[in-house]
Scaffold this active site. Sequence first.
Site, PDB file in Angstrom:
ATOM      1  N   LYS A  32      46.645  -9.377   2.557  1.00 29.56           N
ATOM      2  CA  LYS A  32      45.468  -9.165   1.723  1.00 29.56           C
ATOM      3  C   LYS A  32      45.842  -8.999   0.241  1.00 29.56           C
ATOM      4  O   LYS A  32      45.045  -9.310  -0.634  1.00 29.56           O
ATOM      5  CB  LYS A  32      44.700  -7.931   2.180  1.00 29.56           C
ATOM      6  CG  LYS A  32      44.263  -7.909   3.635  1.00 29.56           C
ATOM      7  CD  LYS A  32      43.122  -8.866   3.909  1.00 29.56           C
ATOM      8  CE  LYS A  32      42.343  -8.575   5.179  1.00 29.56           C
ATOM      9  NZ  LYS A  32      43.099  -8.762   6.433  1.00 29.56           N
TER      10      LYS A  32
HETATM   11  C1  LIG Z   1      42.803  -9.282   7.648  1.00 23.11           C
HETATM   12  C2  LIG Z   1      43.957  -9.582   8.525  1.00 23.11           C
HETATM   13  C3  LIG Z   1      43.928 -10.666   9.411  1.00 23.11           C
HETATM   14  C4  LIG Z   1      42.710 -11.548   9.589  1.00 23.11           C
HETATM   15  O1  LIG Z   1      42.404 -12.272   8.449  1.00 23.11           O
HETATM   16  P1  LIG Z   1      40.934 -12.923   8.280  1.00 23.11           P
HETATM   17  O2  LIG Z   1      40.936 -13.477   6.904  1.00 23.11           O
HETATM   18  O3  LIG Z   1      39.967 -11.787   8.444  1.00 23.11           O
HETATM   19  O4  LIG Z   1      40.785 -13.930   9.327  1.00 23.11           O
HETATM   20  C5  LIG Z   1      45.075 -10.931  10.138  1.00 23.11           C
HETATM   21  N1  LIG Z   1      46.168 -10.154  10.031  1.00 23.11           N
HETATM   22  C6  LIG Z   1      46.227  -9.098   9.214  1.00 23.11           C
HETATM   23  C7  LIG Z   1      47.461  -8.270   9.170  1.00 23.11           C
HETATM   24  C8  LIG Z   1      45.126  -8.773   8.417  1.00 23.11           C
HETATM   25  O5  LIG Z   1      45.187  -7.733   7.588  1.00 23.11           O
END
Ligand SMILES: *Cc1c(COP(=O)(O)O)cnc(C)c1O
Length: 460
Positions: free
Chosen positions: A112
């Site tokens: 993120k």
């Molecule tokens: C948010 C997240 C996901 C999923 O990503 P999306 O964009 O919601 O599909 C997968 N793995 C981790 C570690 C995340 O923080």
Amino acid sequence: MKYKSTRGGVSGIGFIDAVLMGLADDGGLLVPESIPQVGEETLRQWRGLSYPELALEVLSLFIGDEIPRPELKALLDASYGTFRDPEVTPLVRLREDLAVLELFHGPTFAFKDVALQFLGQLYAYIARKTGSVIHILGATSGDTGASAIEGVRGKEGIRICVLHPDGKVSRVQELQMTTVNDANVLNLAVDGTFDDCQRIIKELFADVEFKRSYHLRAINSINIARLLAQTVYYFYAALKLTGEGAAAPRFSVPTGNFGDIFAGYLAERMGLAVGKLILATNENNILERFVREGVYRPGEFRSTHSPSMDIQVASNFERFLYYLYEEDAAAVSAFMARLKTDGEIAIPADKRAAVQGIFDAYGVQNQECLDAIRECHASTGYLLDPHTACGVAAAERLAKGELTVALATAHPAKFDESIRLTGIGQTFPPAISGLFDKSRHVTRADGSEEAVKAELLRFF
Ligand SMILES: *Cc1c(COP(=O)(O)O)cnc(C)c1O
């Protein structure tokens, strides 16, 4: 570049307005008016660029001259200067046919940060330019909150409130959010699941008057800036591999809100050659069922080892539906209305075939996830986090032998509760082990829109 809504009620707005609007005022999601096309020659020129340089090229296509290039460059350099790895998103080859793209070298050890370090810089830039205060409101299944808070804590002209489901995020995720003691940060622990948090946020954003009077801004992946920033690493990885003579790789993407994998789809639509996009889910497998059966039906929430993917209502799904129906806003509006009344969306066989031409999907069970961590560790010495393990397990299951890039979305230290179940011990990076003795700052709220609104009014 101008932006428009998937439901047809908003169009012709600029990039900055699209970032500020978050959820479109008509309840839809914002998308670019046209998808920029990148030709072979440009791709060749992009090969060998550093990550921030590549980000500048890709994002310029979506921003145009709304942010002058030197200023955009400064924002991107600041965003990726916080990463611990000089390559920002290094590619680690585990086997001839398998590489992991490590997206977790930012401040909060999850992918993120790639988008939210940029969005934080962008919000600070907008606050400076306009002289206004920006109030950010978001919901998190764990990683977004920590990452968004890290992106804006202490920044002038910005206040942030993040909702997380009480007791349903990992210990490290909770500590990363609640040990922050900046006056511009409010953590709300909500009685409910992530879907409840997300629903409350959507309701508050849909209250256009409330949103306007408090200048409410979004950080969830409904915000188009996040997805655009995430397209960059698909280019980075694919250009690197094809530059070494490899075929266009498949990408295996641990999926929750359909954000990250949508960014991959967008990169492909821009002209990047990729193989199948593998949609890896956990036991909350509504997206797997959509790809296999053509029916999107949110069901019963399950707690798994990969909590950031414990999502039933994938908020970016609407963006994909919009492109699947050739940008037909009326069709999307009808589908979303039907989802509300019938609780599901079903697409016909020809559309299902189109979906299957782009994606492969596999839902990983809890035990399978732990087995994948153990197996990979035993055969390569590499420790996967449980989300990444879903991606690797799905890739192994669907077609071994084809070159696959598995997106490593988090560092394993964030999810030690699950890693410990595999019997594998790990040493925490100092930035994580240091969190355990810090004091915590968090407010509790019941799972209603009113309770959350009351806390917000107190904070803003
Ligand atoms: C948010 C997240 C996901 C999923 O990503 P999306 O964009 O919601 O599909 C997968 N793995 C981790 C570690 C995340 O923080």
